[in-house]
Write a protein that holds these residues in place. Structure first.
Motif, PDB file in Angstrom:
ATOM      1  N   VAL A 192       0.822  -1.139  -0.051  1.00  0.00           N
ATOM      2  CA  VAL A 192      -0.021  -0.088  -0.025  1.00  0.00           C
ATOM      3  C   VAL A 192       0.999   1.241   0.071  1.00  0.00           C
ATOM      4  O   VAL A 192       0.682   2.179  -0.727  1.00  0.00           O
ATOM      5  CB  VAL A 192      -1.078   0.034   1.130  1.00  0.00           C
ATOM      6  N   PHE A 193       1.858   1.337   0.859  1.00  0.00           N
ATOM      7  CA  PHE A 193       2.726   2.412   0.951  1.00  0.00           C
ATOM      8  C   PHE A 193       3.849   2.263   0.103  1.00  0.00           C
ATOM      9  O   PHE A 193       4.708   3.246   0.172  1.00  0.00           O
ATOM     10  CB  PHE A 193       2.985   2.657   2.563  1.00  0.00           C
ATOM     11  N   GLY A 194       4.170   1.456  -0.715  1.00  0.00           N
ATOM     12  CA  GLY A 194       5.207   1.304  -1.516  1.00  0.00           C
ATOM     13  C   GLY A 194       5.133   1.957  -2.848  1.00  0.00           C
ATOM     14  O   GLY A 194       6.029   1.688  -3.738  1.00  0.00           O
ATOM     15  N   TRP A 195       3.879   2.362  -3.333  1.00  0.00           N
ATOM     16  CA  TRP A 195       3.652   2.816  -4.685  1.00  0.00           C
ATOM     17  C   TRP A 195       4.722   4.020  -4.870  1.00  0.00           C
ATOM     18  O   TRP A 195       4.569   5.007  -4.072  1.00  0.00           O
ATOM     19  CB  TRP A 195       2.400   3.077  -4.740  1.00  0.00           C
ATOM     20  N   HIS A 196       5.365   4.068  -5.942  1.00  0.00           N
ATOM     21  CA  HIS A 196       6.302   5.101  -6.315  1.00  0.00           C
ATOM     22  C   HIS A 196       7.375   5.104  -5.301  1.00  0.00           C
ATOM     23  O   HIS A 196       7.989   6.245  -5.494  1.00  0.00           O
ATOM     24  CB  HIS A 196       5.611   6.316  -6.502  1.00  0.00           C
ATOM     25  N   VAL A 197       7.733   4.133  -4.421  1.00  0.00           N
ATOM     26  CA  VAL A 197       8.837   4.154  -3.463  1.00  0.00           C
ATOM     27  C   VAL A 197       9.624   2.833  -3.905  1.00  0.00           C
ATOM     28  O   VAL A 197      10.865   3.003  -4.148  1.00  0.00           O
ATOM     29  CB  VAL A 197       8.414   4.124  -2.331  1.00  0.00           C
ATOM     30  N   LEU A 198       9.042   1.828  -3.789  1.00  0.00           N
ATOM     31  CA  LEU A 198       9.684   0.439  -4.130  1.00  0.00           C
ATOM     32  C   LEU A 198      10.028   0.357  -5.294  1.00  0.00           C
ATOM     33  O   LEU A 198       9.470   0.822  -6.297  1.00  0.00           O
ATOM     34  CB  LEU A 198       8.868  -0.622  -3.684  1.00  0.00           C
ATOM     35  N   PRO A 199      11.006  -0.207  -5.848  1.00  0.00           N
ATOM     36  CA  PRO A 199      11.306  -1.054  -7.285  1.00  0.00           C
ATOM     37  C   PRO A 199       9.919  -1.719  -7.639  1.00  0.00           C
ATOM     38  O   PRO A 199       9.398  -2.356  -6.773  1.00  0.00           O
ATOM     39  CB  PRO A 199      12.561  -1.832  -7.200  1.00  0.00           C
ATOM     40  N   ARG A 200       9.615  -1.603  -8.923  1.00  0.00           N
ATOM     41  CA  ARG A 200       8.539  -2.276  -9.390  1.00  0.00           C
ATOM     42  C   ARG A 200       8.393  -3.673  -8.995  1.00  0.00           C
ATOM     43  O   ARG A 200       7.293  -4.131  -8.722  1.00  0.00           O
ATOM     44  CB  ARG A 200       8.147  -1.849 -10.957  1.00  0.00           C
ATOM     45  N   TRP A 201       9.681  -4.436  -9.213  1.00  0.00           N
ATOM     46  CA  TRP A 201       9.738  -5.666  -9.121  1.00  0.00           C
ATOM     47  C   TRP A 201       9.371  -6.205  -7.479  1.00  0.00           C
ATOM     48  O   TRP A 201       8.718  -6.982  -7.241  1.00  0.00           O
ATOM     49  CB  TRP A 201      11.009  -6.396  -9.503  1.00  0.00           C
ATOM     50  N   ALA A 202       9.784  -5.278  -6.937  1.00  0.00           N
ATOM     51  CA  ALA A 202       9.956  -5.631  -5.115  1.00  0.00           C
ATOM     52  C   ALA A 202       8.421  -5.235  -4.783  1.00  0.00           C
ATOM     53  O   ALA A 202       7.903  -6.116  -3.977  1.00  0.00           O
ATOM     54  CB  ALA A 202      10.820  -4.450  -4.433  1.00  0.00           C
ATOM     55  N   HIS A 203       7.985  -4.221  -5.502  1.00  0.00           N
ATOM     56  CA  HIS A 203       6.391  -3.707  -5.156  1.00  0.00           C
ATOM     57  C   HIS A 203       5.413  -5.019  -5.623  1.00  0.00           C
ATOM     58  O   HIS A 203       4.515  -5.210  -4.953  1.00  0.00           O
ATOM     59  CB  HIS A 203       5.953  -2.553  -5.909  1.00  0.00           C
ATOM     60  N   THR A 204       5.874  -5.704  -6.647  1.00  0.00           N
ATOM     61  CA  THR A 204       4.889  -6.771  -7.146  1.00  0.00           C
ATOM     62  C   THR A 204       5.230  -8.091  -6.475  1.00  0.00           C
ATOM     63  O   THR A 204       4.292  -8.660  -6.033  1.00  0.00           O
ATOM     64  CB  THR A 204       5.414  -7.070  -8.773  1.00  0.00           C
ATOM     65  N   VAL A 205       6.501  -8.088  -6.152  1.00  0.00           N
ATOM     66  CA  VAL A 205       6.676  -9.391  -5.134  1.00  0.00           C
ATOM     67  C   VAL A 205       5.985  -9.262  -3.818  1.00  0.00           C
ATOM     68  O   VAL A 205       5.464 -10.398  -3.097  1.00  0.00           O
ATOM     69  CB  VAL A 205       8.158  -9.488  -4.902  1.00  0.00           C
ATOM     70  N   ALA A 206       5.760  -8.117  -3.278  1.00  0.00           N
ATOM     71  CA  ALA A 206       5.262  -7.708  -2.091  1.00  0.00           C
ATOM     72  C   ALA A 206       3.501  -8.237  -2.060  1.00  0.00           C
ATOM     73  O   ALA A 206       3.007  -8.812  -1.036  1.00  0.00           O
ATOM     74  CB  ALA A 206       5.367  -6.181  -1.427  1.00  0.00           C
ATOM     75  N   PHE A 207       3.021  -7.942  -3.022  1.00  0.00           N
ATOM     76  CA  PHE A 207       1.804  -8.440  -3.364  1.00  0.00           C
ATOM     77  C   PHE A 207       1.624  -9.858  -3.215  1.00  0.00           C
ATOM     78  O   PHE A 207       0.698 -10.451  -2.874  1.00  0.00           O
ATOM     79  CB  PHE A 207       0.747  -7.576  -4.254  1.00  0.00           C
ATOM     80  N   TRP A 208       2.741 -10.508  -4.146  1.00  0.00           N
ATOM     81  CA  TRP A 208       2.182 -11.849  -4.172  1.00  0.00           C
ATOM     82  C   TRP A 208       2.500 -12.744  -2.849  1.00  0.00           C
ATOM     83  O   TRP A 208       1.955 -13.758  -2.512  1.00  0.00           O
ATOM     84  CB  TRP A 208       3.532 -12.380  -5.165  1.00  0.00           C
ATOM     85  N   LEU A 209       3.151 -12.068  -1.969  1.00  0.00           N
ATOM     86  CA  LEU A 209       3.342 -12.423  -0.703  1.00  0.00           C
ATOM     87  C   LEU A 209       2.290 -12.463   0.053  1.00  0.00           C
ATOM     88  O   LEU A 209       2.105 -13.147   0.843  1.00  0.00           O
ATOM     89  CB  LEU A 209       4.690 -11.707   0.096  1.00  0.00           C
ATOM     90  N   VAL A 210       1.562 -10.971  -0.131  1.00  0.00           N
ATOM     91  CA  VAL A 210       0.141 -10.898   0.588  1.00  0.00           C
ATOM     92  C   VAL A 210      -0.749 -12.053   0.010  1.00  0.00           C
ATOM     93  O   VAL A 210      -1.351 -12.618   0.974  1.00  0.00           O
ATOM     94  CB  VAL A 210      -0.425  -9.526   0.151  1.00  0.00           C
ATOM     95  N   VAL A 211      -0.843 -12.552  -1.065  1.00  0.00           N
ATOM     96  CA  VAL A 211      -1.616 -13.542  -1.666  1.00  0.00           C
ATOM     97  C   VAL A 211      -1.034 -14.930  -1.062  1.00  0.00           C
ATOM     98  O   VAL A 211      -1.881 -15.643  -0.511  1.00  0.00           O
ATOM     99  CB  VAL A 211      -1.665 -13.655  -3.041  1.00  0.00           C
ATOM    100  N   LEU A 212       0.067 -15.132  -1.100  1.00  0.00           N
ATOM    101  CA  LEU A 212       0.556 -16.495  -0.582  1.00  0.00           C
ATOM    102  C   LEU A 212       0.113 -16.767   0.941  1.00  0.00           C
ATOM    103  O   LEU A 212      -0.286 -17.589   1.488  1.00  0.00           O
ATOM    104  CB  LEU A 212       1.817 -16.749  -0.684  1.00  0.00           C
ATOM    105  N   THR A 213       0.578 -15.608   1.577  1.00  0.00           N
ATOM    106  CA  THR A 213      -0.020 -15.602   3.327  1.00  0.00           C
ATOM    107  C   THR A 213      -1.003 -15.597   3.499  1.00  0.00           C
ATOM    108  O   THR A 213      -1.526 -16.329   4.618  1.00  0.00           O
ATOM    109  CB  THR A 213       0.995 -14.482   3.866  1.00  0.00           C
ATOM    110  N   GLY A 214      -1.917 -14.944   2.780  1.00  0.00           N
ATOM    111  CA  GLY A 214      -3.552 -15.090   2.721  1.00  0.00           C
ATOM    112  C   GLY A 214      -4.035 -16.546   2.408  1.00  0.00           C
ATOM    113  O   GLY A 214      -4.781 -17.107   3.247  1.00  0.00           O
ATOM    114  N   TYR A 215      -3.544 -17.234   1.859  1.00  0.00           N
ATOM    115  CA  TYR A 215      -3.948 -18.720   1.336  1.00  0.00           C
ATOM    116  C   TYR A 215      -3.354 -19.414   2.386  1.00  0.00           C
ATOM    117  O   TYR A 215      -4.001 -20.508   2.755  1.00  0.00           O
ATOM    118  CB  TYR A 215      -3.471 -19.056   0.001  1.00  0.00           C
ATOM    119  N   LEU A 216      -2.292 -19.170   2.924  1.00  0.00           N
ATOM    120  CA  LEU A 216      -1.648 -19.993   4.122  1.00  0.00           C
ATOM    121  C   LEU A 216      -2.571 -19.841   5.337  1.00  0.00           C
ATOM    122  O   LEU A 216      -2.904 -20.989   5.951  1.00  0.00           O
ATOM    123  CB  LEU A 216      -0.199 -19.567   4.579  1.00  0.00           C
ATOM    124  N   SER A 217      -2.931 -18.786   5.549  1.00  0.00           N
ATOM    125  CA  SER A 217      -3.803 -18.415   6.611  1.00  0.00           C
ATOM    126  C   SER A 217      -5.259 -19.359   6.439  1.00  0.00           C
ATOM    127  O   SER A 217      -5.588 -19.717   7.519  1.00  0.00           O
ATOM    128  CB  SER A 217      -4.157 -16.768   6.560  1.00  0.00           C
TER     129      SER A 217
END
Length: 425
Positions: A118-143
Motif C-alpha cells: 500500500v505504501f510502497g507505490w512510487h517508492v519501491l522498485p516495481r519488481w519488489a512492489h509486485t513481489v510484496a503483493f504476491w507474498l500477501v496472496v501467498l500468506t493469505g492462502y496459508l492463513s
C-alpha cells in the motif's frame, strides 16, 4: 430458544457472513497480483497504463474488503470463547495450533506485506512492489489453509489421542494432510476463485454496458480498425481474466468437491437435514457445472474478440445477465458451508465431542444477547463493506486513490504514461 439453539444460530450467522469476506479476499487477491505482474512486465506505454489502472482499481476493492474482513474475523473468533468453552477445553490442544499460525500469518506476515504494498507505490522498485503483493496472496492462502486444518479436524479428526478427556496431537503430519483439510481446502479455493471471477465479470459487464466506446458506431459494428477507449479496454481485459479465473475455479470446485466423498458419510449427512443438505449439494453442482461450461464457451468467444463483435443489443443483453448473476457464487458458497456444518451435527468434533457438550452453560438469555450484539456488529461490517465496494466499483477507474502518484510526478514528462488514464489528472 435454548442455549444450544442460540449458540448454534450465532455461529451459523457469524461464520456465514465472515465467509463472504473470505471469498472476496481469496478470490480477488490472485487477480490483482496477475494484473500487477503484467503491469510490471509490460513494455508498451498504453498496455502499462491499462494494467496499472486495473491493479489500482481492483486493488482498492481488495483493500476495503481485507480491512473490514479482519475486523469480522475478530468477531468470529470471539464467539467461540463465549459460547463453546467445551470445544476449547477438549479440542483446543489440537486445533488451537493452526489457529495461532493463522493469526500470525494474517496479523503479522500478511498485514506487513500488505503495508509494504500500500505504501510502497512510487517508492519501491516495481519488481519488489509486485513481489510484496504476491507474498500477501501467498500468506493469505496459508492463513486460510490453517483454518481448514482446524475445521478439518472437527469434521474428520485424525492425528490425535485423548488424554484425560483432552485431545493431544500425536501426528502433526496426519493433521496437516487430513483429507478434510486438503480436499475441502482446494474445494474452497475453487469457490473463492469463482466468487472473485463473478465480481470481475459482473462489474466489468456493468461498465461495458453503460460506457460508450470512443468510436461508438465503428466499435459497435465490429468493423476493422476499431479501437476501444482505454477504460473500455480495462473492463474488457478484466472480464476476460474473470472468465478464465471462474472456469478454473469451477473445475477445482467440482473436482475436489466430489473428492470429499472419500471421507464424508453422505448418507449420515443427508439424514441430519435432508432438505437443506440435498438442496445445497444439488445447487453447488449445478452452479459449478454451468460456470465451467459457460466459462469455457466464453473463453472461445474471447479468442477472436467475438464477444465484443456481437450484435450490440445481444451483447448488452449478455452484459445485463452477467451483472445479475454476480451474487450467485456467494449464495452457493453459503449453501456449501451450511451443508458442511449441518452435516457434522450432532458432533462438534466428529465422534469425539457432541455439540451439546461443547456449548456454554450460561443462561439462554445471555447467549441471545451476545447473538444480537455480535451478529449486529458483523452485519454492520458486511453492509459497510459492500456499500463502499459498490461505490468504488460504480465509480470505475476515475479518481483512483490507491497508488496515486505524488504531486511532483504530475509534472514529470517521463511518467506521462502513468497519468493519462485513471483519473490522476
Amino acid at each position: 430458544m435454548t442455549t444450544l439453539d442460540a449458540a448454534r444460530l450465532q455461529f451459523a450467522l457469524l461464520a456465514g457472513t465472515h465467509f463472504l469476506f473470505v471469498l472476496v479476499t481469496l478470490g480477488l487477491g490472485p487477480v490483482v497480483a496477475v494484473f500487477q505482474t503484467r503491469w510490471a512486465l509490460a513494455r508498451r506505454p498504453e498496455r502499462r497504463a491499462v494494467f496499472e489502472s486495473a491493479t489500482r482499481f481492483w486493488g482498492q476493492l481488495y483493500l476495503v474488503n481485507y480491512a473490514l474482513g479482519i475486523a469480522a474475523g475478530i468477531v468470529m473468533e470471539l464467539q467461540l470463547g463465549l459460547n463453546f468453552p467445551g470445544l476449547l477445553d477438549v479440542g483446543g490442544g489440537v486445533f488451537g495450533a493452526p489457529l495461532v499460525i493463522e493469526t500470525m500469518a494474517a496479523f503479522f506476515l500478511e498485514s506487513t506485506f500488505l503495508g509494504l504494498w500500500v505504501f510502497g507505490w512510487h517508492v519501491l522498485p516495481r519488481w519488489a512492489h509486485t513481489v510484496a503483493f504476491w507474498l500477501v496472496v501467498l500468506t493469505g492462502y496459508l492463513s486460510a489453509f490453517t483454518v481448514m486444518v482446524a475445521n478439518g479436524f472437527m469434521r474428520h479428526p485424525v492425528g490425535f489421542e485423548m488424554v484425560d478427556g483432552t485431545a493431544r496431537v500425536t501426528d502433526a503430519a496426519a493433521l496437516v494432510t487430513n483429507p478434510a483439510a486438503l480436499l475441502s481446502g482446494l474445494h474452497v479455493v475453487g469457490a473463492c476463485l469463482m466468487a472473485g471471477a463473478f465480481l470481475l465479470v459482473g462489474v466489468s459487464a456493468w461498465h461495458l454496458r453503460r460506457a460508450p466506446s470512443r468510436m461508438p458506431g465503428v466499435v459497435a459494428a465490429g468493423l476493422p480498425g476499431a479501437t476501444m477507449s482505454p477504460e473500455n479496454e480495462l473492463w474488457r481485459r478484466s472480464m476476460r481474466t474473470g472468465v478464465v479465473t471462474g472456469t478454473v475455479g469451477a473445475f477445482l470446485a467440482i473436482s475436489f468437491g466430489f473428492g470429499q466423498y472419500s471421507y464424508l458419510d453422505a448418507e449420515k449427512s443427508l439424514a441430519n437435514a435432508p432438505g437443506v443438505i440435498g438442496t445445497a449439494y444439488l445447487t453447488m453442482e449445478v452452479v459449478a457445472y454451468l460456470t465451467f461450461l459457460v466459462g469455457a464457451g466464453l473463453v472461445v468467444l474471447f479468442a477472436g474478440n467475438a464477444l465484443f463483435r456481437m450484435w450490440r443489443p445481444l451483447r448488452r443483453g449478455l452484459y445485463a445477465v452477467l451483472v445479475v448473476l454476480l451474487p450467485l457464487p456467494f449464495l452457493t458458497a453459503l449453501l456449501g458451508w451450511v451443508a458442511r456444518e449441518v452435516g457434522r451435527q450432532p458432533w462438534a468434533v466428529e465422534g469425539v465431542l457432541r455439540t451439546e457438550d461443547a456449548v456454554t452453560d450460561a443462561p439462554a438469555g445471555q447467549v441471545v444477547t451476545s447473538l444480537v450484539v455480535l451478529v449486529g456488529v458483523m452485519l454492520v461490517l458486511a453492509v459497510v463493506d459492500w456499500a463502499v465496494m459498490t461505490r468504488l466499483a460504480r465509480r470505475g477507474a476515475d479518481r483512483l486513490g490507491l497508488g496515486a502518484p505524488p504531486d511532483d510526478a504530475l509534472r514529470d514528462p517521463d511518467r506521462t504514461e502513468l497519468l493519462t488514464f485513471g483519473g490522476t489528472r
